[in-house]
Design an enzyme around this catalytic site. Structure first.
Site, PDB file in Angstrom:
ATOM      1  N   TYR A  73       0.758  -1.220  -0.031  1.00 27.11           N
ATOM      2  CA  TYR A  73      -0.027   0.062   0.031  1.00 27.11           C
ATOM      3  C   TYR A  73       0.865   1.099   0.136  1.00 27.11           C
ATOM      4  O   TYR A  73       1.644   1.517   0.850  1.00 27.11           O
ATOM      5  CB  TYR A  73      -0.888  -0.117   1.149  1.00 27.11           C
ATOM      6  CG  TYR A  73      -1.894   1.205   1.692  1.00 27.11           C
ATOM      7  CD1 TYR A  73      -2.773   1.472   0.788  1.00 27.11           C
ATOM      8  CD2 TYR A  73      -1.388   1.756   2.840  1.00 27.11           C
ATOM      9  CE1 TYR A  73      -3.641   2.442   1.140  1.00 27.11           C
ATOM     10  CE2 TYR A  73      -2.382   2.937   2.997  1.00 27.11           C
ATOM     11  CZ  TYR A  73      -3.511   3.188   2.227  1.00 27.11           C
ATOM     12  OH  TYR A  73      -4.398   4.112   2.846  1.00 27.11           O
ATOM     13  N   TYR A 227      -9.478  -4.188   9.209  1.00 26.71           N
ATOM     14  CA  TYR A 227      -8.292  -3.877   9.499  1.00 26.71           C
ATOM     15  C   TYR A 227      -8.282  -2.818  10.473  1.00 26.71           C
ATOM     16  O   TYR A 227      -7.719  -2.636  11.610  1.00 26.71           O
ATOM     17  CB  TYR A 227      -7.603  -3.299   8.363  1.00 26.71           C
ATOM     18  CG  TYR A 227      -6.194  -3.125   8.780  1.00 26.71           C
ATOM     19  CD1 TYR A 227      -5.095  -3.773   8.597  1.00 26.71           C
ATOM     20  CD2 TYR A 227      -6.091  -1.530   8.779  1.00 26.71           C
ATOM     21  CE1 TYR A 227      -3.793  -3.407   9.161  1.00 26.71           C
ATOM     22  CE2 TYR A 227      -4.568  -1.297   9.176  1.00 26.71           C
ATOM     23  CZ  TYR A 227      -3.390  -1.911   9.303  1.00 26.71           C
ATOM     24  OH  TYR A 227      -2.189  -1.645   9.488  1.00 26.71           O
ATOM     25  N   HIS A 228      -9.178  -1.815  10.213  1.00 27.85           N
ATOM     26  CA  HIS A 228      -9.167  -0.331  11.025  1.00 27.85           C
ATOM     27  C   HIS A 228      -9.908  -0.682  12.337  1.00 27.85           C
ATOM     28  O   HIS A 228      -9.456   0.164  13.252  1.00 27.85           O
ATOM     29  CB  HIS A 228      -9.995   0.556  10.027  1.00 27.85           C
ATOM     30  CG  HIS A 228      -9.478   0.774   8.554  1.00 27.85           C
ATOM     31  ND1 HIS A 228     -10.202  -0.178   7.928  1.00 27.85           N
ATOM     32  CD2 HIS A 228      -8.615   1.301   7.973  1.00 27.85           C
ATOM     33  CE1 HIS A 228      -9.627  -0.027   6.487  1.00 27.85           C
ATOM     34  NE2 HIS A 228      -8.798   0.883   6.654  1.00 27.85           N
ATOM     35  N   LYS A 582      -9.223  17.808  17.067  1.00 23.23           N
ATOM     36  CA  LYS A 582      -8.769  17.097  15.839  1.00 23.23           C
ATOM     37  C   LYS A 582      -8.694  18.120  14.645  1.00 23.23           C
ATOM     38  O   LYS A 582     -10.255  18.436  14.227  1.00 23.23           O
ATOM     39  CB  LYS A 582      -9.576  15.641  15.541  1.00 23.23           C
ATOM     40  CG  LYS A 582      -9.602  14.588  16.604  1.00 23.23           C
ATOM     41  CD  LYS A 582      -8.273  13.854  16.462  1.00 23.23           C
ATOM     42  CE  LYS A 582      -7.948  13.329  14.827  1.00 23.23           C
ATOM     43  NZ  LYS A 582      -6.534  12.552  14.880  1.00 23.23           N
ATOM     44  N   ASP A 586      -7.771  14.418   8.930  1.00 21.44           N
ATOM     45  CA  ASP A 586      -7.389  13.423   9.833  1.00 21.44           C
ATOM     46  C   ASP A 586      -8.506  12.693  10.893  1.00 21.44           C
ATOM     47  O   ASP A 586      -8.927  13.397  11.670  1.00 21.44           O
ATOM     48  CB  ASP A 586      -6.394  13.793  10.613  1.00 21.44           C
ATOM     49  CG  ASP A 586      -5.839  12.667  11.742  1.00 21.44           C
ATOM     50  OD1 ASP A 586      -6.214  11.559  11.563  1.00 21.44           O
ATOM     51  OD2 ASP A 586      -4.953  12.937  12.758  1.00 21.44           O
ATOM     52  N   HIS A 588      -8.481   9.595  12.098  1.00 21.87           N
ATOM     53  CA  HIS A 588      -8.040   8.809  13.169  1.00 21.87           C
ATOM     54  C   HIS A 588      -8.333   9.021  14.536  1.00 21.87           C
ATOM     55  O   HIS A 588      -7.488  10.223  15.071  1.00 21.87           O
ATOM     56  CB  HIS A 588      -6.497   8.582  12.992  1.00 21.87           C
ATOM     57  CG  HIS A 588      -6.145   7.781  11.852  1.00 21.87           C
ATOM     58  ND1 HIS A 588      -5.743   8.629  10.706  1.00 21.87           N
ATOM     59  CD2 HIS A 588      -6.129   6.650  11.298  1.00 21.87           C
ATOM     60  CE1 HIS A 588      -5.594   7.783   9.806  1.00 21.87           C
ATOM     61  NE2 HIS A 588      -5.682   6.663   9.727  1.00 21.87           N
TER      62      HIS A 588
END
Ligand code: 3CP
Length: 706
Positions: A73, A227-228, A582, A586, A588
């Site tokens: 990736y 995954y996340h 934040k 982004d 996350h």
């Protein structure tokens, strides 16, 4: 001649060796792992590879016939730079491409949009127009190379650009081979690169299923991603259950939109994280195949290919450390072996510097070669499912199937995954697991070598890649202008109008967006045309309470901190206040949520700032909430632009006294820059949260004993 030893004999002998100590290990999944497994622990026959329910693999010959795809990736800054990187990697043994887009692209903004000044070209490649997409694949024949694109929010314009890039290379869409991530449910749960509200987002997915199943038979229309979730702190069991439940929901939506299940289900694919609990990860992939086969049978699929779970895996990002970073090579190797022993179809191995920055050529080579060495030097590919029949692996597989099934049944009882996501309980469950893990790490119960044990006295910073995002942004803006000047404006606007009308009605959005791409509409324009009807989605974070603090009951350092917060409260005449900000695109939010949780448990009044704020918006919120400290969380490399801007706004408002601290993925090389800009404390990856809280109290003037 003695009798054959029994299990009881073994138990007696083992108990003697360890003087009666309990050797059972309770995993974060709540599974009690015993020190020994025997035939008595296995109740199901795993069958044979290539046959239902595919426990041992989806292909009869697996890697003996064809090894998994080495698919790294990558993407950064401009299309030109990413294209050159891809070509170097393909020449050095990589087999498939996997494109990382920058966050501005993910969120449907062109590079010239004022909300994305800190994000352009940072954590992936900036794609604004079909011209960028053509440059990205220049010299890479799209009829021969399978291309995965991690895109969820702006999935319609990106897929449209890809189709038209193929067309203009002379490759009809029917020959395009690859995968689009297109998994919006997990975005609402953990990753946050959504654009539109859930309902139109689900419609987009059905439209993509319909379009690709009719026109792109080789293309995987979704990569249903756990995954996340693991990256956000989910246990492997949660990751497994929610991913399969997400898959079920997509299939149900596809069927409800009128598609024949066997027409599209064969091109659904999956994506899992592979962390450090080696056998659990092997078992997770095996369990995932069993569960998918079960689910698809229940949903009425007839074709066996519709019931086959094919997956990509990526080694775990959160398992990597900034400290003693060469340990990351070993971690990634172990995780890569778990992925292949679990039977993955495609794999990305992380680079050793991925905890702090994008890979360099040096670190990318080691990551890629990790897979090549396993494939070509070890003989491990020669036998199909070599762990099949291991009592432990088979037993874990069964336990994961049963445990996940319970969660899936709860999801179904409550109306399916879209409803569960809206209700918020899967996200809360993951955040609780994340807070519990953080507490175990901070207390040294879960060992991380080089971080909470065997830590080096002095770290030697490694060379990392820094992207000058101002230069990238300027270059992108110039290209957007050029494209707009060169296009047939009336035809472009007509295509955009048709898309807008389609969004209000029932037409296939991808089909209409392909026309827009042909007419040189930009990604931002295509996204806005749909946004006009759908709106833009926003959420307010709700940090979990009591989990982090609960893990510290009767802990002297924690009690000391609580006393420090209480003393600060007495001095201020109110609770100390912190904004957890934040900024940029982004999404996350794991770190931000953890910090909010912990400071809340300590007795702070925490203002959990909304995602995607501009520095000005964050400053306004800090002023309105009259906070003492702003904690800026940055995980996508925007810190050098966004945090100094925030400090500037606070100073302009006469509130230079508000302390600004920064946390997240911030390389040591940037510390001086941020300190010079006025940041008072920086907490990088691997920070012990207890120590961070002590530092914050000191900053607020409390005389915290060392
Ligand atoms: C495979 N084939 C075989 C055999 N094995 N043929 C004969 N014998 C064998 N033993 C065939 C397959 O049937 C297939 O052909 C072809 O070879 C390719 O194999 P594959 O197994 O389908 O592999 P691949 O093309 O690599 O596809 C893998 C999946 C795909 C299906 C998982 O969806 C994929 O590549 N996903 C990647 C997703 C990704 O890169 N995500 C990045 C996330 P047919 O197709 O004709 O059957 S990065 C996110 C990072 C975090 C973030 O989001 O920010």
């Amino acid at each position: 001649m003695t009798d054959k030893p029994t299990l009881d004999d073994w138990q007696t002998l083992a108990a003697k060796e360890v003087k009666g100590a309990d050797l059972t290990w309770r995993t974060p999944e709540g599974i009690d792992v015993k020190p020994l497994y025997t035939a008595a622990d296995v109740t199901t026959d795993p069958g044979l590879p290539g046959f239902a329910p595919f426990t041992r693999g989806v292909r009869a010959s697996m890697y003996a016939g064809r090894p998994w795809t080495i698919r790294q990736y990558a993407g950064f800054s401009t299309a030109e730079a990413s294209n050159a990187f891809y070509r170097r990697n393909l020449a050095a043994g990589q087999k498939g491409l996997s494109v990382a887009f920058d966050l501005a692209t993910h969120r449907g903004y062109d590079s010239d949009h004022p909300r994305v000044t800190g994000d352009v070209g940072k954590a992936g490649v900036a794609i604004d127009t079909i011209d960028d997409m053509k440059i990205l694949f220049d010299g890479i024949p799209l009829d021969q190379m399978s291309v995965s694109m991690t895109m969820n929010g702006a999935v319609i314009p990106i897929l449209a650009f890809f189709i038209v890039a193929g067309e203009e290379q002379g490759v009809p869409m029917a020959q395009l081979d690859g995968t689009i991530q297109n998994d919006i449910l997990k975005e609402f749960m953990v990753r946050n690169t959504y654009i539109y509200p859930p309902e139109p987002s689900m419609r987009i997915i059905s439209d993509i299923f319909a379009f690709t199943s009719a026109n792109m038979p080789k293309f995987n229309s979704i990569s249903i991603s756990g995954y996340h979730m693991q990256e956000a702190g989910a246990t492997q069991l949660q990751e497994l259950a929610f991913t399969i439940a997400d898959g079920m929901e997509y299939v149900k939506y596809g069927v409800a939109s009128g598609l024949d299940i066997d027409k599209f289900a064969g091109r659904l694919s999956f994506f899992f994280a592979i962390g450090m609990n080696f056998f659990m990860e092997v078992a997770k992939l095996r369990a995932a195949r069993v569960l998918w086969h079960r689910v698809m049978t229940q949903l009425g699929a007839q074709d066996e290919r519709s019931k086959m779970l094919r997956t990509h895996c990526q080694t775990s990002g959160v398992s990597l450390t900034e400290q003693d970073p060469y340990n990351n090579v070993m971690r990634t190797t172990i995780e890569a072996m778990a992925a292949m022993l679990g039977g993955t179809q495609s794999l990305h191995t992380n680079a050793l510097d991925e905890a702090i920055a994008l890979p360099t050529d040096f670190s990318a080579r080691i990551a890629r070669n990790t897979q090549i060495v396993i494939q070509e030097e070890t003989g491990m590919t020669k036998v199909v499912d070599p762990l099949g029949g291991s009592y432990y692996v088979e037993s874990l597989t069964e336990q994961l199937v049963d445990g996940a099934w319970e969660i899936i049944e709860r999801v179904e009882r409550e109306g399916g995954m879209a409803k569960a996501v809206a209700a918020g309980w899967p996200k809360a469950m993951i955040e609780e697991a994340s807070a519990a893990r953080a507490a175990r790490v901070d207390r040294g119960e879960d060992v991380i070598v080089g971080v909470n044990k065997y830590r080096k006295a002095d770290e030697d910073p490694i060379d990392i890649l820094d992207v000058d995002n101002h230069a990238v942004r300027e270059a992108q803006i110039a290209r957007i202008r050029k494209v707009k000047v060169g296009r047939d404006e009336a035809a472009c606007q007509a295509a955009l109008e048709a898309l807008k009308a389609g969004a209000a009605g029932k037409a296939n959005l991808l089909e209409l967006a392909v026309d827009c791409a042909r007419q040189r509409a930009t990604l931002g324009e295509i996204s806005s045309a749909m946004e006009a009807g759908f709106g833009r989605y926003a959420t307010v974070p709700t940090p979990v309470k009591g989990i982090y603090g609960g893990a510290y009951e009767n802990d002297a350092r924690w009690d000391n901190l609580v006393a420090g917060v209480a003393a600060t409260e007495r001095r201020l005449g109110r609770k100390p206040r912190m904004l957890v900000a934040k900024m940029g695109q982004d999404g996350h939010d794991r770190g931000a949520n953890l910090v909010s949780s912990m400071f809340g448990d300590l007795g702070f009044e925490v203002v959990p700032g909304p995602l995607f704020q501009t520095p000005r918006e964050a400053a306004v919120l800090a002023l309105e909430s009259d906070v003492d400290v702003v904690g800026a969380s940055s995980l996508a490399a925007g810190h050098k632009t966004l945090i100094p801007e925030l400090i500037g706004h606070l100073r302009d408002a006469g509130r230079a006294d508000i302390k600004v601290i920064a946390g997240g993925v911030i390389p040591a090389q940037d510390y001086d820059f941020l300190h010079d800009a006025g940041v008072q404390a920086i907490f990088g990856p691997g920070t012990n949260l207890i120590k961070a809280a002590e530092d914050v109290l000191r900053l607020l003037g409390h005389n915290m004993p060392p």
